[in-house]
Design an enzyme around this catalytic site. Structure first.
Site, short mmCIF file in Angstrom:
data_model
loop_
_atom_site.label_atom_id
_atom_site.label_comp_id
_atom_site.label_asym_id
_atom_site.label_seq_id
_atom_site.Cartn_x
_atom_site.Cartn_y
_atom_site.Cartn_z
N THR A 192 0.82 -1.21 0.00
CA THR A 192 0.00 0.00 0.00
C THR A 192 0.85 1.26 0.00
OG1 THR A 192 -1.86 -1.10 1.08
CG2 THR A 192 -1.75 1.28 1.30
N THR A 214 0.93 -4.46 4.21
CA THR A 214 0.66 -4.84 5.60
C THR A 214 -0.17 -6.11 5.74
OG1 THR A 214 -1.33 -3.45 5.67
CG2 THR A 214 0.75 -2.43 6.35
N ASP A 215 -0.81 -6.57 4.65
CA ASP A 215 -1.73 -7.70 4.77
C ASP A 215 -1.09 -8.94 5.37
OD1 ASP A 215 -3.83 -6.25 3.80
OD2 ASP A 215 -3.84 -7.17 1.81
#
Length: 332
Positions: free
Chosen positions: A12, A89-90
């Site tokens: 992201t 970040t997932d």
């Protein structure tokens, strides 16, 4: 001034909104992200390394081991004092733990990213990157293993979980708590990790599956995984290690075929154990041959099992890898 290598992999932090695509897409390379992050030059000498713009959900364990090889080479350079990995970040709770397992040495390794894209109001990437570089440059983080730094918190790789899909303070360590915080220009530690899991391997099994136990679940998914040539299974149980008897029956058949089965909990914190001995209780799973994963979450237990199988570990060695290390040692 400390020298910090910053490895950019995407996520992201590298994305902007694309009206044609209908959402955020990868767009920024490392240089572009650095250009949006003023003030880094006052913290450390930053050396940028670009490894692409891969969404975190696209990584495989084998790809992560490839990145680990690059990280290992960078850490081996005498001039490098610390290292930052920038990613989506997932899956940070999995990727950071994989690198924590396979990387050795005292130099700090910090994983960071952003919860908001570069085109969003309140883009948090630059602040997270500055915090991460500050932590990687800090002598206090030597011999700490891999940590995750977002939203000012410093979290250990073996405990950190993403607790909310969009909150800027999503990352928490439910069992041992944060290691510390970045407060303006200072790194403040609350405690140190007392022990780490380690495994020496350059391979990982890609056929380790994670199943989450739910009400009324039978053994269909376990049987399907075995039929699809699973090499290992992780079962995230309800509560402290409990499932339906039929799920245990299917897992027992898998274990009879030599497939290791690891027991953890679907709860955010805590661990699976042997407190319950009714059919499908944790004690009956362990008697059937399941391995306990200590306080590892399901995704982290899967990473450990995949690496352990890649390393060719036997049952006893797998059990030792999965078990909790020494208790957390809080600073006075």
């Amino acid at each position: 001034m400390a020298r910090v290598a910053v490895v950019f992999t995407g996520g992201t932090i590298s994305m902007v909104a694309d009206p044609t695509a209908g959402g955020n897409v990868p767009a920024l390379d490392g240089a572009a992200i650095l250009a949006r992050s003023p003030g880094l030059e006052t913290i450390a000498e930053v050396v940028a390394v670009d490894l692409g713009r891969t969404p975190a959900s696209h990584f495989t364990p084998t790809q992560l081991l490839g990145i680990a090889a690059t990280l290992r080479d960078l850490l081996a350079e005498p001039a490098t004092d610390g290292l930052v990995v920038v990613q989506g970040t997932d899956t940070i709770e999995e990727t950071s733990f994989l690198w924590d397992l396979v990387l050795d040495g005292p130099k700090p390794v910090v994983v960071t990213g952003a919860m908001r894209a570069a085109s969003d109001v309140g883009y948090d990437g630059p602040a997270n990157l500055r915090d991460a570089v500050r932590v990687a440059a800090s002598p206090e983080l030597r011999d700490t293993g891999v940590v995750v730094v977002l939203g000012g918190s410093i979290e250990p790789a073996d405990d950190v979980v993403k607790t909310h899909t969009s909150s800027l303070t999503t990352f928490r360590s439910p069992n041992g708590g944060s290691l510390g915080r970045v407060e303006q220009d200072r790194v403040v530690l609350f405690r140190r990790r007392a022990g780490r899991r380690r495994v020496a391997t350059e391979q990982a099994s890609e056929r380790v599956h994670l199943l989450t136990a739910v009400t009324g679940m039978d053994g269909t998914l376990v049987d399907a995984a075995v039929a699809a040539d699973a090499e290992g299974l992780v079962v995230a149980t309800t509560g402290g290690g409990n499932t339906s008897p039929t799920l245990l029956d299917a897992a027992s058949r898998a274990m009879e075929r030599g497939i290791p089965v690891v027991l953890t909990t679907r709860c955010v914190g805590g661990c699976a154990g042997t407190a319950y001995a009714f059919p499908g209780g944790g004690a009956t799973w362990v008697r059937a041959g399941a391995l306990l994963a200590g306080h590892l979450s399901g995704p982290k237990a899967r990473i450990a099992l995949a690496l352990g199988l890649g390393a060719g570990l036997d049952r006893d060695a797998l059990g030792a890898l999965l078990a909790d290390p020494a208790p957390v040692d809080h600073l006075a």
